[in-house]
Scaffold this motif. Sequence first.
Motif, short mmCIF file in Angstrom:
data_model
loop_
_atom_site.label_atom_id
_atom_site.label_comp_id
_atom_site.label_asym_id
_atom_site.label_seq_id
_atom_site.Cartn_x
_atom_site.Cartn_y
_atom_site.Cartn_z
N MET A 3 0.83 -1.25 0.03
CA MET A 3 -0.05 0.04 0.01
C MET A 3 0.87 1.30 -0.08
N ARG A 4 0.71 2.24 -1.00
CA ARG A 4 1.50 3.19 -0.96
C ARG A 4 1.18 4.34 -0.17
N ASN A 5 2.03 5.23 0.31
CA ASN A 5 1.46 6.36 1.29
C ASN A 5 2.37 7.45 1.32
N ASP A 6 2.02 8.52 1.69
CA ASP A 6 2.68 9.79 1.67
C ASP A 6 3.01 10.28 3.18
N VAL A 7 3.16 9.30 3.95
CA VAL A 7 3.50 9.52 5.22
C VAL A 7 4.95 10.38 5.43
N ARG A 8 5.86 10.00 4.74
CA ARG A 8 7.34 10.38 4.83
C ARG A 8 7.35 11.79 4.41
N GLU A 9 6.44 12.23 3.48
CA GLU A 9 6.34 13.53 2.77
C GLU A 9 5.64 14.49 3.74
N ARG A 10 4.49 14.02 4.15
CA ARG A 10 3.89 15.03 5.13
C ARG A 10 4.77 15.16 6.59
N ARG A 11 5.32 13.96 7.08
CA ARG A 11 6.24 14.06 8.38
C ARG A 11 7.54 14.99 7.92
N GLU A 12 8.09 14.95 6.81
CA GLU A 12 9.25 15.78 6.63
C GLU A 12 8.78 17.50 6.38
N ALA A 13 7.55 17.43 5.95
CA ALA A 13 6.97 18.98 5.48
C ALA A 13 6.54 19.39 6.99
N ALA A 14 6.16 18.38 7.94
CA ALA A 14 6.02 19.16 9.49
C ALA A 14 7.17 19.23 9.89
N GLY A 15 8.40 18.80 9.68
CA GLY A 15 9.75 19.11 10.15
C GLY A 15 9.80 18.19 11.38
N LEU A 16 9.39 17.00 11.17
CA LEU A 16 9.58 16.06 12.62
C LEU A 16 10.47 14.84 11.92
N SER A 17 11.00 14.40 13.00
CA SER A 17 11.94 13.02 12.79
C SER A 17 10.96 11.92 12.87
N GLU A 69 -6.38 9.97 2.00
CA GLU A 69 -5.30 11.16 1.48
C GLU A 69 -3.89 10.77 1.69
N LEU A 70 -3.89 9.61 2.82
CA LEU A 70 -2.49 9.21 3.18
C LEU A 70 -2.33 7.88 2.50
N PHE A 71 -3.05 6.84 2.26
CA PHE A 71 -2.89 5.66 1.76
C PHE A 71 -3.67 5.62 0.55
N ASP A 72 -2.90 4.83 -0.43
CA ASP A 72 -3.43 4.32 -1.48
C ASP A 72 -3.34 2.67 -1.70
N PRO A 73 -4.40 2.10 -1.63
CA PRO A 73 -4.33 0.64 -1.56
C PRO A 73 -3.74 0.01 -2.77
N ASP A 74 -3.59 0.82 -4.05
CA ASP A 74 -3.19 0.29 -5.16
C ASP A 74 -3.80 -0.97 -5.79
N LEU A 75 -5.09 -1.02 -5.59
CA LEU A 75 -5.81 -2.13 -6.03
C LEU A 75 -6.19 -1.95 -7.33
N ASP A 76 -6.35 -3.34 -7.93
CA ASP A 76 -6.91 -3.22 -9.32
C ASP A 76 -8.47 -3.43 -9.33
N TRP A 77 -9.04 -3.89 -8.21
CA TRP A 77 -10.34 -4.00 -7.92
C TRP A 77 -11.22 -2.79 -8.13
N GLU A 78 -12.14 -3.02 -8.91
CA GLU A 78 -13.32 -2.22 -9.32
C GLU A 78 -14.69 -2.54 -8.74
N PRO A 79 -15.51 -1.85 -8.14
CA PRO A 79 -16.80 -2.31 -7.82
C PRO A 79 -17.72 -2.80 -9.02
N PRO A 80 -18.69 -3.65 -8.79
CA PRO A 80 -19.36 -4.05 -9.92
C PRO A 80 -20.54 -3.03 -10.27
#
Length: 71
Positions: A1-15, A58-69
């Motif tokens: 699962m892709r995410n942008d936690v690192r980008e948000r953490r760094e933008a907030a100036g946090l370790s 907004e944080l996580f993208d499950p990167d699924l190929d599934w689509e609802p019927p």
Amino acid sequence: MRNDVRERREAAGLSQGDLAAALEVSRQTVNAIERDRYDPSVELAFKLARFFDCHIEELFDPDLDWEPPRE
């Protein structure tokens, strides 16, 4: 699962340690999430979203190929 936690953490100036302390998890957990090596529990995903004041989707993208019927 892709995410942008690192980008948000760094933008907030946090370790990773700062974020881990705020979430009450280990620094290694934050590192594993950022490197896409660990999918957080639902509870931790909500904590992250609350911390960054955003929706989980907004944080996580499950990167699924599934689509609802289609009806």
